[in-house]
Motif scaffolding. Structure first.
Motif, PDB file in Angstrom:
ATOM      1  N   GLY A 100       0.845  -1.198   0.000  1.00  0.00           N
ATOM      2  CA  GLY A 100       0.000   0.000   0.000  1.00  0.00           C
ATOM      3  C   GLY A 100       0.872   1.237   0.000  1.00  0.00           C
ATOM      4  O   GLY A 100       2.026   1.189   0.454  1.00  0.00           O
ATOM      5  N   SER A 101       0.361   2.350  -0.527  1.00  0.00           N
ATOM      6  CA  SER A 101       1.236   3.532  -0.514  1.00  0.00           C
ATOM      7  C   SER A 101       1.369   4.066   0.913  1.00  0.00           C
ATOM      8  O   SER A 101       2.289   4.825   1.204  1.00  0.00           O
ATOM      9  CB  SER A 101       0.788   4.604  -1.512  1.00  0.00           C
ATOM     10  N   GLN A 102       0.502   3.625   1.822  1.00  0.00           N
ATOM     11  CA  GLN A 102       0.698   3.921   3.246  1.00  0.00           C
ATOM     12  C   GLN A 102       2.121   3.561   3.678  1.00  0.00           C
ATOM     13  O   GLN A 102       2.761   4.300   4.423  1.00  0.00           O
ATOM     14  CB  GLN A 102      -0.308   3.133   4.089  1.00  0.00           C
ATOM     15  N   GLN A 103       2.623   2.414   3.202  1.00  0.00           N
ATOM     16  CA  GLN A 103       3.969   1.995   3.613  1.00  0.00           C
ATOM     17  C   GLN A 103       5.034   2.993   3.149  1.00  0.00           C
ATOM     18  O   GLN A 103       6.068   3.130   3.805  1.00  0.00           O
ATOM     19  CB  GLN A 103       4.298   0.599   3.069  1.00  0.00           C
ATOM     20  N   GLY A 104       4.770   3.663   2.023  1.00  0.00           N
ATOM     21  CA  GLY A 104       5.717   4.663   1.542  1.00  0.00           C
ATOM     22  C   GLY A 104       5.982   5.732   2.596  1.00  0.00           C
ATOM     23  O   GLY A 104       7.123   6.196   2.771  1.00  0.00           O
ATOM     24  N   LEU A 105       4.929   6.143   3.307  1.00  0.00           N
ATOM     25  CA  LEU A 105       5.079   7.160   4.360  1.00  0.00           C
ATOM     26  C   LEU A 105       6.030   6.670   5.440  1.00  0.00           C
ATOM     27  O   LEU A 105       6.930   7.392   5.893  1.00  0.00           O
ATOM     28  CB  LEU A 105       3.707   7.462   4.982  1.00  0.00           C
ATOM     29  N   ASP A 106       5.822   5.431   5.862  1.00  0.00           N
ATOM     30  CA  ASP A 106       6.661   4.845   6.906  1.00  0.00           C
ATOM     31  C   ASP A 106       8.118   4.738   6.434  1.00  0.00           C
ATOM     32  O   ASP A 106       9.049   5.084   7.174  1.00  0.00           O
ATOM     33  CB  ASP A 106       6.101   3.463   7.271  1.00  0.00           C
ATOM     34  N   LEU A 107       8.315   4.275   5.200  1.00  0.00           N
ATOM     35  CA  LEU A 107       9.680   4.108   4.686  1.00  0.00           C
ATOM     36  C   LEU A 107      10.392   5.451   4.555  1.00  0.00           C
ATOM     37  O   LEU A 107      11.589   5.561   4.844  1.00  0.00           O
ATOM     38  CB  LEU A 107       9.655   3.381   3.335  1.00  0.00           C
ATOM     39  N   MET A 108       9.669   6.468   4.118  1.00  0.00           N
ATOM     40  CA  MET A 108      10.281   7.794   3.993  1.00  0.00           C
ATOM     41  C   MET A 108      10.662   8.337   5.373  1.00  0.00           C
ATOM     42  O   MET A 108      11.725   8.944   5.540  1.00  0.00           O
ATOM     43  CB  MET A 108       9.322   8.758   3.285  1.00  0.00           C
ATOM     44  N   GLY A 109       9.781   8.128   6.343  1.00  0.00           N
ATOM     45  CA  GLY A 109      10.121   8.531   7.714  1.00  0.00           C
ATOM     46  C   GLY A 109      11.378   7.821   8.176  1.00  0.00           C
ATOM     47  O   GLY A 109      12.313   8.445   8.698  1.00  0.00           O
ATOM     48  N   LYS A 110      11.423   6.507   7.944  1.00  0.00           N
ATOM     49  CA  LYS A 110      12.589   5.717   8.366  1.00  0.00           C
ATOM     50  C   LYS A 110      13.870   6.206   7.706  1.00  0.00           C
ATOM     51  O   LYS A 110      14.912   6.311   8.349  1.00  0.00           O
ATOM     52  CB  LYS A 110      12.383   4.246   7.998  1.00  0.00           C
ATOM     53  N   ALA A 111      13.787   6.480   6.407  1.00  0.00           N
ATOM     54  CA  ALA A 111      15.006   6.796   5.649  1.00  0.00           C
ATOM     55  C   ALA A 111      15.497   8.222   5.890  1.00  0.00           C
ATOM     56  O   ALA A 111      16.682   8.506   5.698  1.00  0.00           O
ATOM     57  CB  ALA A 111      14.771   6.574   4.151  1.00  0.00           C
ATOM     58  N   LEU A 112      14.609   9.124   6.298  1.00  0.00           N
ATOM     59  CA  LEU A 112      14.992  10.534   6.325  1.00  0.00           C
ATOM     60  C   LEU A 112      14.915  11.219   7.684  1.00  0.00           C
ATOM     61  O   LEU A 112      15.709  12.130   7.957  1.00  0.00           O
ATOM     62  CB  LEU A 112      14.121  11.336   5.352  1.00  0.00           C
ATOM     63  N   VAL A 113      13.953  10.852   8.509  1.00  0.00           N
ATOM     64  CA  VAL A 113      13.596  11.735   9.628  1.00  0.00           C
ATOM     65  C   VAL A 113      14.235  11.317  10.949  1.00  0.00           C
ATOM     66  O   VAL A 113      13.909  10.263  11.509  1.00  0.00           O
ATOM     67  CB  VAL A 113      12.061  11.816   9.786  1.00  0.00           C
ATOM     68  N   ASN A 114      15.161  12.137  11.440  1.00  0.00           N
ATOM     69  CA  ASN A 114      15.636  12.012  12.812  1.00  0.00           C
ATOM     70  C   ASN A 114      14.681  12.758  13.734  1.00  0.00           C
ATOM     71  O   ASN A 114      13.983  13.680  13.304  1.00  0.00           O
ATOM     72  CB  ASN A 114      17.030  12.629  12.962  1.00  0.00           C
ATOM     73  N   LYS A 115      14.677  12.380  15.000  1.00  0.00           N
ATOM     74  CA  LYS A 115      13.886  13.088  16.005  1.00  0.00           C
ATOM     75  C   LYS A 115      14.212  14.581  15.954  1.00  0.00           C
ATOM     76  O   LYS A 115      15.381  14.961  15.937  1.00  0.00           O
ATOM     77  CB  LYS A 115      14.226  12.513  17.391  1.00  0.00           C
TER      78      LYS A 115
END
Lengths: 389, 389
Positions: A100-115
């Motif tokens: 699902g493209s929902q997973q894209g959101l999670d993967l982008m968060g994982k790959a880019l976003v530090n606290k």
């Protein structure tokens, strides 16, 4: 007591949304709250044929473990369609199949976003994007969404004054507003972001569902390395299959996204990937989409006509050119959460505006879905809504 | 240059593993490196019947969005099986369907692990668990795995001297070693952890694949609130379908895990959930499992016999009672990475021990898979391995 849970889940208070959604599931309620595609979009007979063909021809391949990036012919099909629709220079290597493209959101968060990293979002913004990014504990920077796209002055100032990791947009028939970015704004946004290191997400689950006007090129998709497109078969074939995809020309980002996906679920359901590819190559997808958009136009028209007829003049609302939602503003000083409570008593439901904002409570806005009710039900639901305003 | 990627993906250097896996995909190599179930475990004809029955009877339900926790009858089936096999007092509400049990690792990391939190793992540990938890930037605390389970003194000292969020174990036919925790050690570990706030994961993808000895009760599964079991249909029906599950009696933890899953992929592929449930209720699952374990016993026996016959006496190895792997130790001063290079030249592959440790490089250990090669190939592969030792 010792706290065993992570900060990220403890600060994610989704009880408000859960309470709302549970109210919308009451029997015999007319619900404009959900985001369900109409079952007309499920090609059930053709899909069953595809599944049987795949099981017959691909033997044990669909049962076994498979590659994380996804089924190559399906990725090739997605790349070819980007090429055909928008002239984009992308290949199968630029595509990652997601659950699902929902997973894209999670993967982008994982790959880019530090606290503490800064994530700019449309205001209002797709609520599941807010929820998903929130788990990576960023600082949200909301940018006003206008009728033709993001407010350019706010965007420019936000990107200039902050180190923004990610800018999240839904340029076509936005969720929740139904708004579409104009060609001019798309070009202007591209000029602004290309001077920055900010990665632009263009989340486009509804792009195929245009029932008025002409398709517009993406803001940066297929052009810039710092750009990711999301797409989905959930709104045109089946959400239950959980097949979405993302596209980026950055090899480095793609590598990190594949690594993140491997950790998340190894790979997406193989049979669904093969079956969707088989369906796409053996059926007239365009004709199928036309059937969906014809229905959605009729449903959207019915909702707009009923709103014009029955709602008080101080209520304004968007007129979408496609997609599944429209967005109403009840006017100054009216809380849509309060209206929601009265509305559910009258057996009609919608989603109040609040969860679509990162910084507003007591908003007078609300989201209405028109794809999953017939015109008659839509009229009756709007009448009920009018009765509590 | 500005760094756009998150710390979590930048510190996750998986290139070593990728390099190894790419070498094992060379044509005509005998690979003991993978972890693929034998295709005999795919009930292809029966599954096709189940899919067609589901598509016939469940209409548009399998195409539409669905609940995050998973298909209720399948959750009920999983709870009933726990009850039947182990007398566990669990209900469908205690079960969450996951997109493969791999997703369970990600959800547990999301729900529990803040940066710098302490995560205790078996040493050696399933490498994908190390990789997945690593994305939450914990401090790993390795605890030696002995022939009958974790070293109790190390476990007790580790939990006493540290605030350990999570203890990750694979109690049956462990990956990578093939070792199984004894009944006594399970009971002793339960006594140690029940005095702490540490959450115990018992990851059990192989538990059904016992070909010798008797099933043992879980350490804490079904007994303690601070306990999560993982299970999977990947090793008994199909990994390609990506259907796993987790079980916990903690309502609060379950709530956070469901929230985390909603952000991750909304819900798991619906057709696969329905089809697996239909398969389970219309076929003799036990007979199917017996067919798999009979084959795996034969393959495991062939590998052990060949290792005893052809490998030098200083090589020691485990003798699994089930599962898919065994673990060899080449002895003092020998690096299995060096042996791996020579082995691939002779066209035989395995996974060197290093990636299974959080704190050891240059290990003399290695993992061998026996489920995906016939006995003749196994003998030939072990002969090749012997020739480079």
């Amino acid at each position: 007591m010792v706290q065993i849970y992570s900060d990220r889940v403890l600060q994610a208070d989704s009880s408000f949304i859960k309470d709302i959604l549970s109210l919308t599931e009451v029997e015999d309620i007319i619900s404009f709250a959900g985001g369900l595609p109409n079952p007309i979009s499920f090609p059930m007979k053709e899909f069953q044929e595809s599944i049987n063909r795949v099981l017959q021809n691909s033997g044990d391949k669909v049962f076994q473990y498979s590659g994380t990036q996804g089924y190559l012919p399906l990725r090739q099909w997605v790349a070819d369609r980007y090429k055909k629709r928008f002239g984009m220079d992308v290949t199968a290597d630029d595509i990652l199949i997601t659950t699902g493209s929902q997973q894209g959101l999670d993967l982008m968060g994982k790959a880019l976003v530090n606290k503490g990293d800064k994530v700019a979002v449309e205001s209002p913004c797709y609520l599941a994007a807010i929820q998903t990014f929130a788990l990576f504990e960023p600082e949200f920077l909301p940018i006003s969404l206008e009728d033709d796209g993001l407010n350019l002055e706010e965007l420019e100032a936000t990107l200039k004054n902050n180190d923004v990791k990610l800018l999240y947009t839904v340029p076509n028939f936005q969720n929740p507003t139904g708004l579409t970015y104009s060609k001019e704004k798309r070009e202007a946004i591209f000029e602004i972001i290309k001077k920055t290191n900010t990665v632009l997400i263009e989340d486009d689950p509804y792009g195929e569902l245009r029932f008025e006007g002409e398709s517009l090129p993406y803001i940066a998709g297929g052009k810039s390395e710092n750009s990711v497109l999301f797409g989905s078969f959930s709104k045109t074939l089946s959400p239950g299959m959980r097949i979405g995809y993302l596209c980026t020309k950055s090899k480095e980002l793609m590598g990190h996204l594949i690594g993140a996906k491997q950790s998340s679920d190894l790979h997406t359901n193989v049979l669904a990937q093969y079956a969707i590819y088989d369906y796409l190559t053996n059926n007239d997808y365009e004709a199928h989409i036309s059937k969906i958009t014809a229905l959605y136009k009729q449903q959207c028209d019915a909702m707009i006509a009923a709103m014009e007829k029955y709602l008080p003049a101080h209520v304004t609302f968007t007129k979408p050119e496609g997609g599944m939602f429209l967005w109403a503003d009840l006017g100054e000083g009216i809380s849509s959460v309060e209206v929601f409570k009265r509305a559910t008593e009258k057996k009609v439901a919608f989603v109040p505006g609040d969860p679509f904002y990162t910084n507003i409570k007591g908003a007078g806005t609300l989201r209405l879905n028109y794809t999953n009710s017939d015109p008659e039900t839509i009229v009756e639901g709007i009448k009920r809504l009018a009765s509590v305003l």
